[in-house]
Structure formats: C-alpha cells, structure tokens
Motif scaffolding. Structure first.
Motif, PDB file in Angstrom:
ATOM      1  N   MET A  40       0.811  -1.215   0.000  1.00  0.00           N
ATOM      2  CA  MET A  40       0.000   0.000   0.000  1.00  0.00           C
ATOM      3  C   MET A  40       0.844   1.266   0.000  1.00  0.00           C
ATOM      4  SD  MET A  40      -3.143  -0.796  -0.225  1.00  0.00           S
ATOM      5  CE  MET A  40      -3.861   0.790   0.204  1.00  0.00           C
ATOM      6  N   ALA A  41       2.136   1.124   0.187  1.00  0.00           N
ATOM      7  CA  ALA A  41       3.031   2.283   0.200  1.00  0.00           C
ATOM      8  C   ALA A  41       4.127   2.077  -0.838  1.00  0.00           C
ATOM      9  CB  ALA A  41       3.642   2.482   1.579  1.00  0.00           C
ATOM     10  N   TRP A  53      -1.785  -1.218  -9.147  1.00  0.00           N
ATOM     11  CA  TRP A  53      -1.728   0.246  -9.287  1.00  0.00           C
ATOM     12  C   TRP A  53      -1.997   0.688 -10.714  1.00  0.00           C
ATOM     13  CZ3 TRP A  53      -2.769   1.461  -4.828  1.00  0.00           C
ATOM     14  CH2 TRP A  53      -2.172   0.844  -3.720  1.00  0.00           C
ATOM     15  N   SER A  56      -5.674   0.520 -10.790  1.00  0.00           N
ATOM     16  CA  SER A  56      -6.187   1.704 -10.114  1.00  0.00           C
ATOM     17  C   SER A  56      -6.130   2.920 -11.019  1.00  0.00           C
ATOM     18  CB  SER A  56      -5.377   1.956  -8.835  1.00  0.00           C
ATOM     19  OG  SER A  56      -5.763   3.168  -8.214  1.00  0.00           O
ATOM     20  N   GLN A  60      -9.721   4.976 -12.298  1.00  0.00           N
ATOM     21  CA  GLN A  60     -10.053   6.252 -11.667  1.00  0.00           C
ATOM     22  C   GLN A  60     -10.253   7.335 -12.731  1.00  0.00           C
ATOM     23  OE1 GLN A  60      -7.969   7.488  -8.052  1.00  0.00           O
ATOM     24  NE2 GLN A  60      -6.888   5.529  -8.059  1.00  0.00           N
ATOM     25  N   TRP A  63      -7.511  10.134 -13.264  1.00  0.00           N
ATOM     26  CA  TRP A  63      -6.306   9.797 -14.012  1.00  0.00           C
ATOM     27  C   TRP A  63      -6.599   9.644 -15.503  1.00  0.00           C
ATOM     28  CZ3 TRP A  63      -1.970  10.710 -11.695  1.00  0.00           C
ATOM     29  CH2 TRP A  63      -1.832  10.520 -10.324  1.00  0.00           C
ATOM     30  N   THR A 226      -0.756  14.663 -11.271  1.00  0.00           N
ATOM     31  CA  THR A 226       0.339  13.979 -10.581  1.00  0.00           C
ATOM     32  C   THR A 226       0.933  14.861  -9.500  1.00  0.00           C
ATOM     33  OG1 THR A 226       0.862  12.731 -12.592  1.00  0.00           O
ATOM     34  CG2 THR A 226       2.570  12.846 -10.917  1.00  0.00           C
ATOM     35  N   THR A 229      -1.540  15.197  -6.580  1.00  0.00           N
ATOM     36  CA  THR A 229      -1.610  13.967  -5.801  1.00  0.00           C
ATOM     37  C   THR A 229      -0.359  13.801  -4.943  1.00  0.00           C
ATOM     38  OG1 THR A 229      -2.923  12.940  -7.560  1.00  0.00           O
ATOM     39  CG2 THR A 229      -1.939  11.470  -5.934  1.00  0.00           C
ATOM     40  N   ASP A 233      -1.517  13.659  -1.224  1.00  0.00           N
ATOM     41  CA  ASP A 233      -1.633  12.286  -0.741  1.00  0.00           C
ATOM     42  C   ASP A 233      -0.736  11.394  -1.589  1.00  0.00           C
ATOM     43  OD1 ASP A 233      -2.413   9.945   0.466  1.00  0.00           O
ATOM     44  OD2 ASP A 233      -4.222   9.718  -0.756  1.00  0.00           O
ATOM     45  N   ASP A 235      -0.071   8.536  -3.167  1.00  0.00           N
ATOM     46  CA  ASP A 235      -0.778   7.342  -3.608  1.00  0.00           C
ATOM     47  C   ASP A 235       0.163   6.531  -4.508  1.00  0.00           C
ATOM     48  OD1 ASP A 235      -2.431   5.450  -4.678  1.00  0.00           O
ATOM     49  OD2 ASP A 235      -3.970   6.842  -5.367  1.00  0.00           O
ATOM     50  N   THR A 237      -0.457   4.869  -6.888  1.00  0.00           N
ATOM     51  CA  THR A 237      -0.866   5.006  -8.288  1.00  0.00           C
ATOM     52  C   THR A 237       0.025   6.008  -9.007  1.00  0.00           C
ATOM     53  OG1 THR A 237      -3.142   4.597  -7.553  1.00  0.00           O
ATOM     54  CG2 THR A 237      -2.857   5.377  -9.794  1.00  0.00           C
TER      55      THR A 237
END
Length: 272
Positions: A40-41, A53, A56, A60, A63, A226, A229, A233, A235, A237
């Motif tokens: 997740m990281a 990812w 994802s 989304q 994106w 990008t 984000t 956060d 992410d 992704t």
C-alpha cells in the motif's frame, strides 16, 4: 602521426560516463519496479509484485480524464507549433527583410525566460480575455509558447542544410511556391519535421507550470494531477502514472532514432 589511445587507458573515462548516465537515468528507472509493488506504500525494492496500481490508474476518472486532456493538448500543440514553426522558419530562411533576426530572436526568446514568468503572463492574458482559462485551446496556446522555440531551432538547422536549388528548379518548371515547397522541399526535411513534431508533443505532454496556472478540475493535465496527488496524498498510483509518462516520452524518440538510422543505412547502400 596520431597516437593510439587504448581502451584500457580510456577506462576512467568510460567509468565516469557510466556513472553520469546512471545518475541521470536511475531516478526515472526506479519508478518502474515501484509501480509493480503489491504494498500500500511506495517502496524500493518492492516486497511483492502486482498490477493493482495500473488497474487503479485506469479505473479512476481523475487519471483517465487527465491522460485524455494531456494527449489532446499535446497533439494540438504538436500540430499548431509544427505548422507555424515550419512556415516561420521557411520565411526566415528564404526572406531578405530587415527584421529577420529580431523575429527569430522573439520566437526563441521563451527559452531564456523562466517558465513561471511565462505562466503568470499567460494567466493574466487569459484572465483579461475571460474565456481561455480551463479550456483545451488555452492549454494548447500556452504550451505552444514554450514548444515553439524548439521547432524553430530544429527547422532552422534543417533549412540551413537542405538543397534550395531543387525548389528553384521546380518553380522554374511551372510549379508555384506552395507546390514546390510541399513536393520538393518538405520531403528533404522530413526528419527535421518529425523531430519538431516529436519535441513539441513531448514538451506539451510534460508541461506542468503553465498547466498549474491556467487549468483545473476536468481540464487538468496528467502532470498537474500527478503534482497535486504528490502534494496532497502519496498514492502508489503515482508510480504507475509516472511509468506511463516515462513510456510515452521515451518510446517515440527511440522509434524516431531507429527510423533515422535505418534511413541513413539505406541511403548509404543506395549511394554505394
């Protein structure tokens, strides 16, 4: 008589060049394995492998919408700057008027101006017009300002090396200037034109500062999303988005280089 320098004596130079290349390329290459991480990281090296990812990214709307906007703007910028840049370079090469140097300097001046100043200027002009902010055409025109110098410099080099006498022969045989240019001159400059198109596309696709100033919401480009984000956060992704941007900006130049090498070999065989 030239002295021969062996590869062993040049070893230090090879090592230095290798270290410089590694320093320049490694940060961009590292993001690719990170994009396949299953955690997740973002971490390097990844503890597991997954396509989650990338899934994802394509699931989304923010994106996919940003990618679509970036592609539309990049293609629009490529078409606009190539047409205008080729025409301007041709006029500056063939013309014999007093303002040639001033016009050429003006067209390439954005190379010497900080991008933030250009972005602020574009923003105030669009704000005064009242209808260009958050539009595709606003982004295209703004990106064209920073892409145009590369087209001008590339085409100027091409026009300085092409055989102008062939166009003169075509015109002496009855072809008008436009027909002679399209059928005789332009084919000689096909790789200069292709390079100009590629450079303007890549510059527009990667442009961030102007996009930050003149677009938002559904008109946001991929670099802008990008950046936002990354700021708000982290992410994973982002790694997938960065890898896709790396592919888009790296693959076309490689293909163009291979095509130019193939054409050069073919010309060499024909000449032989």
């Amino acid at each position: 008589m030239e002295s021969h320098v062996s590869h062993r004596e040049r070893l230090w130079l090879y090592i230095l060049v290798g270290l410089v290349l590694f320093f320049l390329v490694a940060p961009a290459i590292i993001v690719i394995p990170v994009s396949f991480s299953s955690t997740m990281a973002m971490s390097f090296p990844p503890s597991g492998w997954s396509l989650r990812w990338y899934e994802s990214f394509f699931q989304q709307e923010k994106w996919i919408g940003a990618l679509w906007v970036s592609l539309r703007v990049a293609f629009g910028t490529m078409i606009l700057t190539t047409i205008v840049g080729v025409a301007a370079s041709y006029a500056l090469n063939q013309g014999r008027f007093g303002l040639r140097n001033l016009i050429r300097t003006t067209l390439v001046a954005p190379l010497a101006v900080p991008a933030i100043l250009i972005a602020v200027g574009v923003f105030f002009i669009y704000a005064a017009l009242g209808s260009m902010l958050n539009t595709i055409w606003g982004l295209i025109l703004g990106h064209s300002v920073v892409a145009m110098p590369f087209v001008i410099l590339t085409m100027t080099a091409g026009f300085n090396s092409y055989d102008a006498s062939q166009e003169m022969v075509a015109r002496s045989l009855g072809a008008n200037r436009l027909k002679a240019f399209l059928t005789v001159t332009l084919p000689q400059l096909k790789f200069s034109v292709a390079t100009s198109m590629l450079l303007s596309f890549l510059i527009s696709f990667d442009e961030l500062i102007i996009s930050l100033m003149v677009s938002s919401g559904p008109m946001s480009t991929l670099p802008r999303v990008t950046f936002a984000t990354l700021r708000d956060d982290v992410d994973p992704t982002l790694a997938a988005a960065s890898s896709l941007m790396l592919i888009v900006t790296s693959l076309p130049p490689l293909i163009l280089h291979l095509l130019s090498m193939r054409a050069a070999r073919k010309e060499g065989r024909d000449a032989g």
